[in-house]
Design a protein around this motif. Structure first.
Motif, mmCIF file in Angstrom:
data_model
loop_
_atom_site.group_PDB
_atom_site.id
_atom_site.type_symbol
_atom_site.label_atom_id
_atom_site.label_comp_id
_atom_site.label_asym_id
_atom_site.label_seq_id
_atom_site.Cartn_x
_atom_site.Cartn_y
_atom_site.Cartn_z
ATOM 1 N N SER A 94 0.828 -1.212 0.000
ATOM 2 C CA SER A 94 0.000 0.000 0.000
ATOM 3 C C SER A 94 0.857 1.255 0.000
ATOM 4 C CB SER A 94 -0.921 0.002 1.223
ATOM 5 O OG SER A 94 -0.179 -0.132 2.422
ATOM 6 N N GLU A 95 1.917 1.282 0.796
ATOM 7 C CA GLU A 95 2.771 2.461 0.865
ATOM 8 C C GLU A 95 3.569 2.620 -0.424
ATOM 9 O OE1 GLU A 95 4.459 5.930 2.249
ATOM 10 O OE2 GLU A 95 2.686 4.821 2.905
ATOM 11 N N SER A 116 -6.135 11.532 -10.966
ATOM 12 C CA SER A 116 -6.045 10.087 -10.758
ATOM 13 C C SER A 116 -5.583 9.790 -9.336
ATOM 14 C CB SER A 116 -5.079 9.471 -11.762
ATOM 15 O OG SER A 116 -5.511 9.718 -13.092
ATOM 16 N N ARG A 117 -5.949 8.610 -8.851
ATOM 17 C CA ARG A 117 -5.570 8.277 -7.478
ATOM 18 C C ARG A 117 -5.521 6.770 -7.265
ATOM 19 N NH1 ARG A 117 -9.104 4.980 -5.819
ATOM 20 N NH2 ARG A 117 -11.272 5.489 -5.420
ATOM 21 N N TYR A 118 -4.815 6.389 -6.180
ATOM 22 C CA TYR A 118 -4.706 5.006 -5.735
ATOM 23 C C TYR A 118 -5.363 4.888 -4.364
ATOM 24 C CZ TYR A 118 -2.607 0.994 -3.355
ATOM 25 O OH TYR A 118 -2.422 -0.152 -2.617
ATOM 26 N N LYS A 119 -6.135 3.831 -4.162
ATOM 27 C CA LYS A 119 -6.768 3.573 -2.871
ATOM 28 C C LYS A 119 -6.382 2.170 -2.419
ATOM 29 C CE LYS A 119 -11.251 3.360 -0.490
ATOM 30 N NZ LYS A 119 -10.820 4.246 0.608
ATOM 31 N N ALA A 120 -5.721 2.077 -1.282
ATOM 32 C CA ALA A 120 -5.256 0.785 -0.779
ATOM 33 C C ALA A 120 -6.387 0.021 -0.109
ATOM 34 C CB ALA A 120 -4.125 0.999 0.216
ATOM 35 N N ALA A 124 -3.566 -5.016 0.381
ATOM 36 C CA ALA A 124 -2.376 -4.233 0.053
ATOM 37 C C ALA A 124 -1.677 -3.729 1.307
ATOM 38 C CB ALA A 124 -2.774 -3.051 -0.838
ATOM 39 N N LYS A 125 -2.444 -3.446 2.345
ATOM 40 C CA LYS A 125 -1.854 -2.960 3.595
ATOM 41 C C LYS A 125 -1.121 -4.064 4.347
ATOM 42 C CE LYS A 125 -5.360 0.647 4.147
ATOM 43 N NZ LYS A 125 -6.526 1.113 4.940
#
Length: 238
Positions: A94-95, A116-120, A124-125
């Motif tokens: 995630s990081e 645009s974006r990323y969502k964990a 993923a965490k």
């Protein structure tokens, strides 16, 4: 005939080799991405290699990356796939993607990175360690040539096996567009887990986002899937 003394990886490698031979398919694994670019230019001249596998951007070597190219019985390229060990260090996936998701944008698209974006997701965490990114997945062939053969299931599992053998992968991950993932292609490729809305890509001057699902497998998952008969996996994906 029973095969004794073999683990899931060995059994799958033996059985998949038989199936691929029957279909006239030969797989080649390599590490020189300049050579891979040559294959792409020959098989998919309109395709630009994705940024995660671009040798002009990353130091691609046999310790961190590999490609798979399939040829049919006529010597024509019918499959491509690439693998890369991500430099996640001690951080979770995630990081890593929070800081680097721009480098995983679809090729040949004019992306608006500001929107645009990323969502964990929770998977993923949790994921740390040797994480292999799988991409560049393409299956070609003449119309109807491989239809109904379950070839995508076999090729997907071959890539997962390569990730374990080449890099000692603890996880294999990839991104699929929402329509492709929701039609079950992730299952056909062998992935057991999916996190929706992981990526939202906006094209410049376009109001709607293109959504991508993050699919992933642990090494334990992979060995479980490798031990499944192809017919059973195809039933799951139907």
């Amino acid at each position: 005939m029973a095969i004794y003394g073999l683990d899931a990886e060995d059994r799958f490698e033996a059985s998949s080799r038989n199936v691929l031979e029957q279909l006239g398919i030969r797989l080649t694994v390599g590490h020189d991405f300049e050579e891979y670019l040559w294959y792409l230019a020959k098989a998919r001249p309109d395709h630009r290699i994705g940024d995660p596998f671009n040798p002009d951007t990353h130091n691609m070597n046999r310790n961190n990356s590999a490609w798979i190219v399939g040829h049919d019985s006529q010597g024509r390229i019918m499959h491509t796939q690439a693998l890369r060990l991500l430099p996640t260090g001690a951080e979770p996936v995630s990081e890593y993607f929070r800081q680097n998701f721009h480098g995983f944008a679809p090729s040949e698209m004019d992306i608006d990175y500001e929107r645009s974006r990323y969502k964990a997701g929770p998977g993923a965490k949790r994921m740390k360690g040797r994480v292999v990114y799988s991409g560049e997945t393409w299956v070609g062939g003449e119309p109807g040539q491989f239809r109904g053969t379950g070839i995508s299931s076999i090729l997907g599992r071959c890539a997962m096996l390569a990730a374990i053998k080449e890099f000692g992968a603890q996880y294999v991950i990839g991104f699929m567009t929402r329509p492709v993932a929701y039609k079950g292609f992730c299952l056909r490729m062998g992935f057991m887990h999916a996190e929706p809305l992981a990526l939202r890509w906006y094209l410049k001057n376009q109001p709607d986002a293109m959504e991508a699902v993050m699919v992933y497998m642990s090494d334990e998952d992979i060995r479980f899937v490798l031990d499944l008969p192809s017919s059973k996996l195809e039933t799951l994906a139907a």
